[in-house]
Design a protein around this motif. Sequence first.
Motif, PDB file in Angstrom:
ATOM      1  N   THR A  71       0.823  -1.210   0.000  1.00 41.22           N
ATOM      2  CA  THR A  71       0.000   0.000   0.000  1.00 41.22           C
ATOM      3  C   THR A  71       0.858   1.262   0.000  1.00 41.22           C
ATOM      4  N   VAL A  72       0.435   2.238  -0.788  1.00 47.92           N
ATOM      5  CA  VAL A  72       1.003   3.582  -0.747  1.00 47.92           C
ATOM      6  C   VAL A  72      -0.140   4.536  -0.416  1.00 47.92           C
ATOM      7  N   ASP A  73       0.017   5.254   0.687  1.00 48.27           N
ATOM      8  CA  ASP A  73      -1.009   6.178   1.177  1.00 48.27           C
ATOM      9  C   ASP A  73      -0.461   7.603   1.057  1.00 48.27           C
ATOM     10  N   THR A  74      -1.183   8.471   0.372  1.00 51.52           N
ATOM     11  CA  THR A  74      -0.685   9.827   0.134  1.00 51.52           C
ATOM     12  C   THR A  74      -1.738  10.866   0.491  1.00 51.52           C
ATOM     13  N   ILE A 117      -3.531   3.666  -2.662  1.00 46.51           N
ATOM     14  CA  ILE A 117      -3.477   2.625  -3.683  1.00 46.51           C
ATOM     15  C   ILE A 117      -2.835   1.377  -3.098  1.00 46.51           C
ATOM     16  N   SER A 118      -3.460   0.231  -3.349  1.00 42.52           N
ATOM     17  CA  SER A 118      -2.965  -1.049  -2.828  1.00 42.52           C
ATOM     18  C   SER A 118      -2.902  -2.070  -3.951  1.00 42.52           C
ATOM     19  N   ALA A 119      -1.933  -2.960  -3.857  1.00 48.71           N
ATOM     20  CA  ALA A 119      -1.792  -4.035  -4.839  1.00 48.71           C
ATOM     21  C   ALA A 119      -1.637  -5.356  -4.101  1.00 48.71           C
ATOM     22  N   LEU A 131       6.353  -0.831  -4.993  1.00 42.72           N
ATOM     23  CA  LEU A 131       5.955   0.325  -4.205  1.00 42.72           C
ATOM     24  C   LEU A 131       6.297   1.628  -4.921  1.00 42.72           C
ATOM     25  N   ARG A 132       7.418   1.650  -5.623  1.00 41.36           N
ATOM     26  CA  ARG A 132       7.793   2.846  -6.365  1.00 41.36           C
ATOM     27  C   ARG A 132       6.763   3.142  -7.457  1.00 41.36           C
ATOM     28  N   GLN A 133       6.319   2.106  -8.158  1.00 38.59           N
ATOM     29  CA  GLN A 133       5.319   2.307  -9.204  1.00 38.59           C
ATOM     30  C   GLN A 133       3.979   2.749  -8.603  1.00 38.59           C
ATOM     31  N   LEU A 134       3.620   2.171  -7.479  1.00 39.52           N
ATOM     32  CA  LEU A 134       2.376   2.565  -6.818  1.00 39.52           C
ATOM     33  C   LEU A 134       2.434   4.026  -6.375  1.00 39.52           C
ATOM     34  N   GLU A 135       3.581   4.451  -5.853  1.00 41.89           N
ATOM     35  CA  GLU A 135       3.728   5.845  -5.435  1.00 41.89           C
ATOM     36  C   GLU A 135       3.628   6.796  -6.625  1.00 41.89           C
ATOM     37  N   LYS A 136       4.206   6.417  -7.724  1.00 43.54           N
ATOM     38  CA  LYS A 136       4.135   7.267  -8.912  1.00 43.54           C
ATOM     39  C   LYS A 136       2.691   7.448  -9.362  1.00 43.54           C
ATOM     40  N   ILE A 137       1.903   6.381  -9.282  1.00 43.51           N
ATOM     41  CA  ILE A 137       0.493   6.469  -9.663  1.00 43.51           C
ATOM     42  C   ILE A 137      -0.272   7.336  -8.670  1.00 43.51           C
ATOM     43  N   ALA A 138      -0.064   7.096  -7.380  1.00 43.76           N
ATOM     44  CA  ALA A 138      -0.829   7.810  -6.350  1.00 43.76           C
ATOM     45  C   ALA A 138      -0.540   9.306  -6.334  1.00 43.76           C
TER      46      ALA A 138
END
Length: 418
Positions: free
Chosen positions: A368-371, A381-383, A402-409
């Motif tokens: 999960t990346v929480d922003t 966003i969670s995967a 996690l890096r890709q999730l952060e870029k999306i979020a």
Amino acid sequence: MPEADHDSFEERFTDVLRDTGAALDTSRRDLAAEGAARGRRLVARRRAAVAGGVAAVALVAVGGALVLPAGQGGDDRRQSAAGSPKAGITTTAAETNASQPAVSAASLLETFRKLLSGGKLTQTDGRGTDDHPYVRGVYDDGRGEGAVTVGINRVPVGTQEALQTTQCPDKVFIAYDSCSTTKLADGSALMILKGYEYPDKRSGPKLWRAELVTPTGQFIEVQEWNAAAEKEAPVTRPEPPLSAARLTQLATAPEWRTAADAIPASQWPKPAPNEPKGPTGSASATLAGLLPKGAEIVGKGNADPQFGYVVVDDGKGASLVQVDDQPDMRDVEGELFGSGAKVLPDGTKVVTRKTAGDKDIAGIVMWTVDTIRPGGRRVVISAFNSGAQSTEPTRKTPALTLRQLEKIATDPKWNTLN
């Protein structure tokens, strides 16, 4: 007996929120904050398990699945149905600020017994229209006891929550055997769902429900189990006692609509204050447009403006990726984004987590990346390493890092959604 009181659907949706929050974070603190956030945003939606709900209704799971009114307050959407009451309903002399006199608990229970003729009804309980009406009992048709409840309420007319109340939940989040929504001749929508008490798995007591929403906002919900109580009671029969036809007959009985019109206007729900107004983008479509190359989409959520998901496969197995876009969460910013949060140059705070997924599924993980942006917009966003929250892993790790999730979020495109 199931706790079938006026919070019946609210409890169901709370369950969905809990499951959804669990998908976002396993910590008690974050669960509470996520539940509160979604509760504010879906304040007038059916909070009963949309069937459990939508865990996705939740992260409906948000489910769409299912939601009803927590919002209180009067409005002028009252109907004039004060003519003669429907058969089987007697009204008290006391007037309410609804469109017709109150209906007593005794009258509702009398109707309940009449409509459940042909079997034995015991352990009955109920409440009249002056205090969030419902009836419940244990019904036995000779093949075993089954708990049955009827909840009576209203939904805000013409709103997203009214539409979603009778939409079948997404199987990515909710396990069920069948679901159908029918448009009736009078314009009412009726959903019949055959699922389970625990919506993340096909085990334990079965829970079948009928949910009816009329064009004027009357909401009737019937629930039944193949056990004498909702939880922690042994299964007494292979299936709940009422067939889909009988569920329909019970839910569409005109007596319940008369009772719904007698609910005091002070208890009528209002539309969720933060419900998007006007054109808005789809969270699923936005998420899909931000995926990295090589992540082939094999499944996608609906047009919900704030919750979305895709199922991707990079050739190594299906992976669920879901996002929740919350417009203003400054009130819980300190609780969710403490001193350990990373702060980007534009002021966005970022927290990342790697946790286990469903505790009952061996090997499933959730990243999960929480922003949260300076203006309060929160994108979570969670995967998963599975194609659904409640299925066996299809791979060792999620398809996105996690890096890709952060870029999306943190992409500015989220700022374009209402």
